[in-house]
Write an enzyme that holds these catalytic residues in place. Structure first.
Site, PDB file in Angstrom:
ATOM      1  N   ARG A  24      -1.487   9.739  -2.815  1.00 54.33           N
ATOM      2  CA  ARG A  24      -0.674   9.028  -1.838  1.00 54.33           C
ATOM      3  C   ARG A  24       0.184   7.919  -2.446  1.00 54.33           C
ATOM      4  O   ARG A  24       1.285   7.658  -1.966  1.00 54.33           O
ATOM      5  CB  ARG A  24      -1.546   8.493  -0.699  1.00 54.33           C
ATOM      6  CG  ARG A  24      -2.759   7.664  -1.115  1.00 54.33           C
ATOM      7  CD  ARG A  24      -3.731   7.569   0.073  1.00 54.33           C
ATOM      8  NE  ARG A  24      -4.882   6.722  -0.154  1.00 54.33           N
ATOM      9  CZ  ARG A  24      -6.017   7.120  -0.710  1.00 54.33           C
ATOM     10  NH1 ARG A  24      -6.116   8.361  -1.166  1.00 54.33           N
ATOM     11  NH2 ARG A  24      -7.035   6.297  -0.827  1.00 54.33           N
ATOM     12  N   ARG A  69       0.846  -1.182   0.000  1.00 56.74           N
ATOM     13  CA  ARG A  69       0.000   0.000   0.000  1.00 56.74           C
ATOM     14  C   ARG A  69       0.891   1.244   0.000  1.00 56.74           C
ATOM     15  O   ARG A  69       2.095   1.173   0.266  1.00 56.74           O
ATOM     16  CB  ARG A  69      -0.902  -0.002   1.229  1.00 56.74           C
ATOM     17  CG  ARG A  69      -1.937  -1.118   1.196  1.00 56.74           C
ATOM     18  CD  ARG A  69      -2.651  -1.249   2.522  1.00 56.74           C
ATOM     19  NE  ARG A  69      -3.426  -0.037   2.841  1.00 56.74           N
ATOM     20  CZ  ARG A  69      -4.022   0.167   4.007  1.00 56.74           C
ATOM     21  NH1 ARG A  69      -3.933  -0.755   4.967  1.00 56.74           N
ATOM     22  NH2 ARG A  69      -4.710   1.281   4.221  1.00 56.74           N
ATOM     23  N   HIS A 106      -3.765   0.338  -2.838  1.00 52.35           N
ATOM     24  CA  HIS A 106      -4.611   0.687  -1.707  1.00 52.35           C
ATOM     25  C   HIS A 106      -5.151  -0.590  -1.061  1.00 52.35           C
ATOM     26  O   HIS A 106      -5.072  -1.666  -1.632  1.00 52.35           O
ATOM     27  CB  HIS A 106      -5.771   1.566  -2.169  1.00 52.35           C
ATOM     28  CG  HIS A 106      -5.334   2.774  -2.940  1.00 52.35           C
ATOM     29  ND1 HIS A 106      -5.131   3.995  -2.360  1.00 52.35           N
ATOM     30  CD2 HIS A 106      -5.046   2.934  -4.269  1.00 52.35           C
ATOM     31  CE1 HIS A 106      -4.737   4.867  -3.281  1.00 52.35           C
ATOM     32  NE2 HIS A 106      -4.682   4.243  -4.450  1.00 52.35           N
ATOM     33  N   ASN A 119      -5.674   8.447   6.796  1.00 50.18           N
ATOM     34  CA  ASN A 119      -5.509   7.206   7.567  1.00 50.18           C
ATOM     35  C   ASN A 119      -5.404   7.516   9.057  1.00 50.18           C
ATOM     36  O   ASN A 119      -6.024   6.848   9.895  1.00 50.18           O
ATOM     37  CB  ASN A 119      -4.238   6.454   7.145  1.00 50.18           C
ATOM     38  CG  ASN A 119      -4.340   5.779   5.794  1.00 50.18           C
ATOM     39  OD1 ASN A 119      -3.346   5.624   5.101  1.00 50.18           O
ATOM     40  ND2 ASN A 119      -5.542   5.364   5.404  1.00 50.18           N
ATOM     41  N   GLU A 140      -8.331   3.439  -5.399  1.00 51.72           N
ATOM     42  CA  GLU A 140      -9.036   2.794  -4.298  1.00 51.72           C
ATOM     43  C   GLU A 140     -10.523   2.671  -4.589  1.00 51.72           C
ATOM     44  O   GLU A 140     -11.088   3.424  -5.401  1.00 51.72           O
ATOM     45  CB  GLU A 140      -8.800   3.587  -3.000  1.00 51.72           C
ATOM     46  CG  GLU A 140      -9.465   3.032  -1.741  1.00 51.72           C
ATOM     47  CD  GLU A 140      -9.062   1.598  -1.383  1.00 51.72           C
ATOM     48  OE1 GLU A 140      -9.176   0.695  -2.254  1.00 51.72           O
ATOM     49  OE2 GLU A 140      -8.668   1.368  -0.224  1.00 51.72           O
TER      50      GLU A 140
END
Length: 474
Positions: A311, A261, A396, A268, A331
């Site tokens: 990310r 990931r 993800h 998060n 994701e």
């Protein structure tokens, strides 16, 4: 014969209602939804392998079964060799396979018949859509028997023949796969190889390969020298087309696939799902550690793939190597629940929260996606992973679960709960009949984002019961 009133009753369009779990429109009558199982094949199909021993037929059978189940086509493998082992219990030598061994021939026919009966049970009664009949099937007579059986049962047949004359590939297959077979479990290696080579000779004299002229009315793919060349004949439907496409993409070159990931993100830390936030300080530290890990591994011709989300791209930027962005790797879309905490989803959408816990794989977020949708979106990624050699996929949690489920042959019920922690790299090395998994934690702390299925999934549960498995966040 129906009169006009009865006919109108049966054919009048029904009202539609939206299934609350999958958010799809379904017909209903008197308030009851008409539950109808979706079938991806217009009639059940038997995939029949053809070829001499040690040509990769079982490898192909297992991979095809795994792939078809992953994309949602209920598929089961029927290995006739396993039926023979259950019948005989103890294997003595190649003599059993001699063409003049009447007793051996009788037992092998019985085993094939028993397997075909189980195929019929699976496709006609148990709801299967594809059965893979894994055996040598080297004679035109045996293949004719299978075609006749299929016609009588209302099934389609698609043959997959593997032809290989490369002695190195054959020898490698014998060493990697056949020596681990129950037939040779207590046998000296050299004696086992000698016996198996004689076993191949027993089939060679009667082997009748699929022929372009004699078998022109059959549907088949002939795979030559492990994918160097292909011959495809009379592809009849969508599922056969997908099988051909899949088989033309797989290879046996040794390689590893690395899954991880992105580094920990700002969302998060806050316990919020989805969104497109950047990396936290610890996430950036992980990205740096990932680059060092890859340098230490010294992986030949490594390709790096990311999603198109911030990310994963930030994580890849720290690696100092070229990377390719895939929108398919984005994701799962949580729809109206994007950037919400689980506590907020329970507060504002308690019914949705409970429905997702009841069937996490098929549940679709309002205006979003389900894991089932995600698998369909990721099929091109799997196809390209099968074509490639060494690849790192920076993705993800939900995406990684789907990819991992494919390689590890996990069911739809298991898939949404596979543990894919942050700051951990999974190294997958495809083996003969499976996949070796190595988990490497890179030593950078992060939050836990894994939420197990709670025991109470009732729509009338308390908030406390609904949130019992929510991980700690800040």
């Amino acid at each position: 014969m129906l009169d006009n009133d009865e006919f109108r009753l049966e054919t009048s369009p029904r009202e539609l209602t939206q299934n609350p779990l999958r958010k799809i429109w379904m017909p209903c009558r008197n308030g009851h939804i008409a539950h109808r199982r979706v079938c991806m094949t217009n009639c059940p199909t038997i995939i029949v392998t053809v070829g001499l021993p040690a040509r990769g037929k079982t490898y192909i059978s297992k991979k095809l079964t795994r792939y078809l189940n992953w994309i949602g086509v209920p598929t089961k493998e029927f290995n006739v060799g396993q039926y023979r082992r259950e019948c005989l219990k103890i294997y003595k030598s190649f003599e059993f396979f001699r063409p003049d061994n009447e007793e051996g021939l009788k037992i092998r026919r019985q085993c094939a018949t028993s397997a075909l009966n189980d195929v019929r049970q699976y496709l006609s009664v148990e709801g299967g859509q594809v059965a893979v009949f894994d055996a040598t099937n080297t004679t035109r007579e045996r293949r004719g028997t299978i075609v006749k059986f299929a016609e009588q049962s209302g099934f389609k047949v698609f043959f997959v023949e593997s032809v290989c004359e490369d002695p190195d590939v054959i020898a490698q297959n014998i060493v990697q796969v056949k020596l681990g077979s129950p037939d040779y479990i207590h046998c000296d290696t050299e004696k086992a190889i000698e016996d198996f080579m004689k076993r191949i000779k027993c089939y060679e004299s009667s082997y009748q390969p699929l022929d372009e002229v004699l078998d022109r009315d059959l549907s088949y793919i002939k795979i030559m020298d492990v994918g160097r060349r292909y011959l495809v004949n009379l592809v009849m439907d969508h599922i056969q087309s997908r099988i051909v496409y899949y088989l033309m993409n797989i290879h046996i070159t040794p390689r590893s696939i690395y899954l991880c990931r992105h580094g920990e993100s700002d969302l998060n830390i806050k316990g919020r799902i989805g969104g497109d936030s950047g990396l936290s300080a610890r996430g950036r530290e992980f990205a740096k550690s990932l680059g060092e890990f890859l340098q230490d591994q010294n992986i030949k011709d490594l390709k790096v793939w990311t999603s198109q989300m911030k990310r994963t791209i930030q994580t890849a930027e720290s690696l100092g190597v070229p990377y390719e962005q895939w929108k398919s790797l984005n994701e799962i879309n949580a729809g109206v629940c994007e950037e919400m905490m689980y506590e907020e989803i329970q507060e504002h959408f308690p019914l949705e929260f409970a429905l997702r816990d009841q069937d996490k794989y098929r549940y679709r977020y309002p205006k979003g996606e389900s894991y089932e949708d995600l698998v369909q979106r990721l099929e091109p990624v799997i196809m390209e992973l099968e074509r490639q050699e060494n690849v790192l996929v920076v993705c993800h949690q939900a995406v990684m679960r789907c990819l991992l489920a494919y390689f590890l042959d996990k069911t739809a019920d298991e898939l949404p709960y596979l543990k894919c922690p942050l700051h951990t790299v999974l190294k997958l090395t495809p083996m003969a009949y499976g996949c070796k998994v190595e988990s490497v934690y890179l030593g950078v702390d992060s939050v836990n984002t894994h939420r197990d299925r709670p025991e109470n999934v009732n729509v009338k549960r308390t908030t406390e019961d609904a949130l019992v498995t929510v991980p700690v966040h800040f």
